[in-house]
Write a protein that holds these residues in place. Structure first.
Motif, PDB file in Angstrom:
ATOM      1  N   UNK A  59       0.844  -1.201   0.000  1.00 30.04           N
ATOM      2  CA  UNK A  59       0.000   0.000   0.000  1.00 30.04           C
ATOM      3  C   UNK A  59       0.871   1.240   0.000  1.00 30.04           C
ATOM      4  N   UNK A  60       0.537   2.249  -0.795  1.00 33.69           N
ATOM      5  CA  UNK A  60       1.357   3.453  -0.840  1.00 33.69           C
ATOM      6  C   UNK A  60       1.274   4.231   0.465  1.00 33.69           C
ATOM      7  N   UNK A  61       2.354   4.965   0.757  1.00 35.09           N
ATOM      8  CA  UNK A  61       2.325   5.849   1.924  1.00 35.09           C
ATOM      9  C   UNK A  61       1.321   6.954   1.656  1.00 35.09           C
ATOM     10  N   UNK A  62       0.708   7.465   2.689  1.00 36.06           N
ATOM     11  CA  UNK A  62      -0.306   8.486   2.488  1.00 36.06           C
ATOM     12  C   UNK A  62      -0.634   9.211   3.766  1.00 36.06           C
ATOM     13  N   UNK A  63      -1.728   9.970   3.755  1.00 35.10           N
ATOM     14  CA  UNK A  63      -2.139  10.733   4.939  1.00 35.10           C
ATOM     15  C   UNK A  63      -2.683   9.814   6.033  1.00 35.10           C
ATOM     16  N   UNK A  64      -3.121  10.416   7.113  1.00 35.20           N
ATOM     17  CA  UNK A  64      -3.645   9.645   8.245  1.00 35.20           C
ATOM     18  C   UNK A  64      -4.796   8.751   7.825  1.00 35.20           C
ATOM     19  N   UNK A  65      -5.612   9.206   6.886  1.00 32.60           N
ATOM     20  CA  UNK A  65      -6.735   8.405   6.396  1.00 32.60           C
ATOM     21  C   UNK A  65      -6.941   8.697   4.927  1.00 32.60           C
ATOM     22  N   UNK A  70      -8.016  -1.167  -5.385  1.00 33.68           N
ATOM     23  CA  UNK A  70      -7.248  -2.330  -5.807  1.00 33.68           C
ATOM     24  C   UNK A  70      -7.913  -2.960  -7.017  1.00 33.68           C
ATOM     25  N   UNK A  71      -7.125  -3.332  -8.024  1.00 35.94           N
ATOM     26  CA  UNK A  71      -7.667  -4.023  -9.178  1.00 35.94           C
ATOM     27  C   UNK A  71      -8.498  -3.113 -10.067  1.00 35.94           C
ATOM     28  N   UNK A  72      -9.204  -3.739 -11.011  1.00 38.14           N
ATOM     29  CA  UNK A  72     -10.015  -3.007 -11.969  1.00 38.14           C
ATOM     30  C   UNK A  72     -11.330  -2.572 -11.330  1.00 38.14           C
ATOM     31  N   UNK A  73     -11.847  -1.403 -11.744  1.00 39.63           N
ATOM     32  CA  UNK A  73     -13.137  -0.944 -11.205  1.00 39.63           C
ATOM     33  C   UNK A  73     -14.231  -1.982 -11.430  1.00 39.63           C
ATOM     34  N   UNK A  74     -14.997  -2.258 -10.393  1.00 35.92           N
ATOM     35  CA  UNK A  74     -16.089  -3.204 -10.494  1.00 35.92           C
ATOM     36  C   UNK A  74     -15.705  -4.630 -10.178  1.00 35.92           C
ATOM     37  N   UNK A  75     -14.420  -4.944 -10.261  1.00 33.89           N
ATOM     38  CA  UNK A  75     -13.970  -6.317  -9.971  1.00 33.89           C
ATOM     39  C   UNK A  75     -12.925  -6.350  -8.875  1.00 33.89           C
ATOM     40  N   UNK A  76     -12.423  -5.215  -8.480  1.00 29.58           N
ATOM     41  CA  UNK A  76     -11.393  -5.167  -7.467  1.00 29.58           C
ATOM     42  C   UNK A  76     -11.972  -4.893  -6.089  1.00 29.58           C
ATOM     43  N   UNK A  77     -11.295  -4.045  -5.365  1.00 31.95           N
ATOM     44  CA  UNK A  77     -11.732  -3.718  -4.007  1.00 31.95           C
ATOM     45  C   UNK A  77     -11.429  -2.257  -3.721  1.00 31.95           C
ATOM     46  N   UNK A  78     -12.244  -1.663  -2.861  1.00 31.72           N
ATOM     47  CA  UNK A  78     -12.033  -0.290  -2.408  1.00 31.72           C
ATOM     48  C   UNK A  78     -11.888  -0.321  -0.896  1.00 31.72           C
ATOM     49  N   UNK A  79     -10.842   0.319  -0.400  1.00 30.05           N
ATOM     50  CA  UNK A  79     -10.535   0.263   1.018  1.00 30.05           C
ATOM     51  C   UNK A  79     -10.317   1.660   1.589  1.00 30.05           C
ATOM     52  N   UNK A  80     -10.578   1.786   2.872  1.00 31.53           N
ATOM     53  CA  UNK A  80     -10.174   2.942   3.657  1.00 31.53           C
ATOM     54  C   UNK A  80      -8.940   2.529   4.441  1.00 31.53           C
ATOM     55  N   UNK A  81      -7.864   3.273   4.282  1.00 23.24           N
ATOM     56  CA  UNK A  81      -6.632   2.988   4.999  1.00 23.24           C
ATOM     57  C   UNK A  81      -6.406   4.056   6.057  1.00 23.24           C
ATOM     58  N   UNK A  82      -6.103   3.638   7.272  1.00 19.33           N
ATOM     59  CA  UNK A  82      -5.879   4.554   8.392  1.00 19.33           C
ATOM     60  C   UNK A  82      -4.516   4.250   8.985  1.00 19.33           C
ATOM     61  N   UNK A  83      -3.732   5.296   9.230  1.00 14.51           N
ATOM     62  CA  UNK A  83      -2.404   5.140   9.817  1.00 14.51           C
ATOM     63  C   UNK A  83      -2.256   6.096  10.990  1.00 14.51           C
ATOM     64  N   UNK A  84      -1.548   5.650  12.010  1.00 15.30           N
ATOM     65  CA  UNK A  84      -1.248   6.548  13.122  1.00 15.30           C
ATOM     66  C   UNK A  84      -0.132   5.951  13.957  1.00 15.30           C
ATOM     67  N   UNK A  85       0.401   6.751  14.854  1.00 16.56           N
ATOM     68  CA  UNK A  85       1.426   6.282  15.776  1.00 16.56           C
ATOM     69  C   UNK A  85       0.906   6.330  17.200  1.00 16.56           C
ATOM     70  N   UNK A  86       1.461   5.494  18.051  1.00 21.79           N
ATOM     71  CA  UNK A  86       1.111   5.530  19.466  1.00 21.79           C
ATOM     72  C   UNK A  86       2.357   5.155  20.263  1.00 21.79           C
ATOM     73  N   UNK A  87       2.415   5.597  21.501  1.00 20.44           N
ATOM     74  CA  UNK A  87       3.580   5.333  22.335  1.00 20.44           C
ATOM     75  C   UNK A  87       3.495   3.917  22.880  1.00 20.44           C
ATOM     76  N   UNK A  88       4.409   3.063  22.473  1.00 23.52           N
ATOM     77  CA  UNK A  88       4.342   1.653  22.866  1.00 23.52           C
ATOM     78  C   UNK A  88       4.539   1.463  24.363  1.00 23.52           C
ATOM     79  N   UNK A  89       5.141   2.451  25.051  1.00 21.58           N
ATOM     80  CA  UNK A  89       5.341   2.317  26.497  1.00 21.58           C
ATOM     81  C   UNK A  89       4.021   2.384  27.254  1.00 21.58           C
ATOM     82  N   UNK A  90       3.000   2.996  26.644  1.00 22.43           N
ATOM     83  CA  UNK A  90       1.700   3.105  27.297  1.00 22.43           C
ATOM     84  C   UNK A  90       0.713   2.054  26.809  1.00 22.43           C
TER      85      UNK A  90
END
Length: 267
Positions: A59-65, A70-90
């Motif tokens: 998946x290409x890098x992009x904004x937070x959301x 994916x694939x050809x229109x009508x036969x592929x898939x459409x997705x919402x991609x969400x990215x974020x960071x969180x502090x692993x210590x918490x």
């Protein structure tokens, strides 16, 4: 994962239409249908394909959301991609123990209004990215991580439906003056039964889980807003500034002021 800053990068893919397959190193391939959600708690490298037999692409890098086709229109898939960071210590031990990639099915997403409605908002037709997207992305990932970390038996989201209500209350109403007694009342259980069921389900006592949620929100306020530091304790549910400072330092290994001063370098 950025081990120097202690920041984990989480990625979520929500299938809006069609079907696809997600493949990540060290994890079983996930076949996803419309409504399903794929969660990568530490942002593991992965590939997405429009079907089991299609060649996958990272998946290409992009904004937070953002939307992904994916694939050809009508036969592929459409997705919402969400990215974020969180502090692993918490992060809860439940979160750190999650697999590199996992699937939450449509029924589970639909049964969680906070997650369902925020995903719908981010995926709304014609919606443009805005300055509030990073916060919305964080809320989506927090809720998805919480949902994934709480095990469920067949036939129900939690061993007791009251535990689910309590987890949702802590997630969204953390600033209220909760006690173990009032949390048990929210769950519709006795204090002893609630405490035992919560620990078995979540892995930590309810008071500790509440503290972690409050401190996580305090860290966000310190890092992302100009709210006066003196106002942060009350905003997240603390009546005692001393108690807040002790809890914050225990979690992050630094004072709230030090955390705020270091925040720009972590961004």
């Amino acid at each position: 994962m950025d081990t120097e800053t202690g920041t984990a990068r989480a990625v979520l893919h929500h299938v809006l239409a069609g079907t696809c397959r997600l493949s990540a190193a060290g994890a079983a391939a996930l076949d996803l249908a419309a409504g399903d959600l794929a969660l990568l708690p530490t942002g593991a490298r992965h590939r997405l394909a429009a079907g089991p037999d299609a060649s996958g692409t990272p998946p290409p890098a992009g904004p937070a959301a953002g939307l992904l086709e994916l694939g050809a229109p009508g036969t592929g898939a459409r997705l919402l991609t969400v990215r974020t960071g969180y502090d692993r210590r918490a992060a809860s031990p439940l979160v750190t123990a999650l697999p590199r990639a996992l699937r939450l099915d449509r029924a589970r997403v639909e049964a969680t209004p906070l997650l369902r409605d925020t995903l719908a908002l981010l995926a709304a037709p014609g919606r443009r990215p805005g300055p509030g997207d990073p916060l919305l992305a964080l809320r989506v990932l927090e809720t998805a991580l919480l949902l994934a970390a709480a095990p469920r038996p067949p036939g129900g989201p939690y061993p007791h439906p009251g535990i689910g209500r309590t987890l949702a209350a802590i997630e969204t109403r953390y600033a209220e003056p909760w006690t173990v007694v009032t949390l048990a009342r929210e769950a519709g259980m006795s204090r002893s039964a609630f405490t035992a069921a919560f620990r078995e389900t979540v892995g930590t006592p309810p008071a500790r889980h509440l503290t972690a949620r409050r401190i996580r929100e305090a860290a966000r306020l310190l890092a992302e807003t100009g709210l006066p530091q003196s106002a942060v304790p009350a905003r997240v549910g603390y009546r005692s500034r001393v108690g807040f400072h002790l809890a914050f330092r225990t979690t992050y290994g630094m004072t709230p002021g030090e955390y705020r001063a270091a925040a720009p370098r972590r961004a």
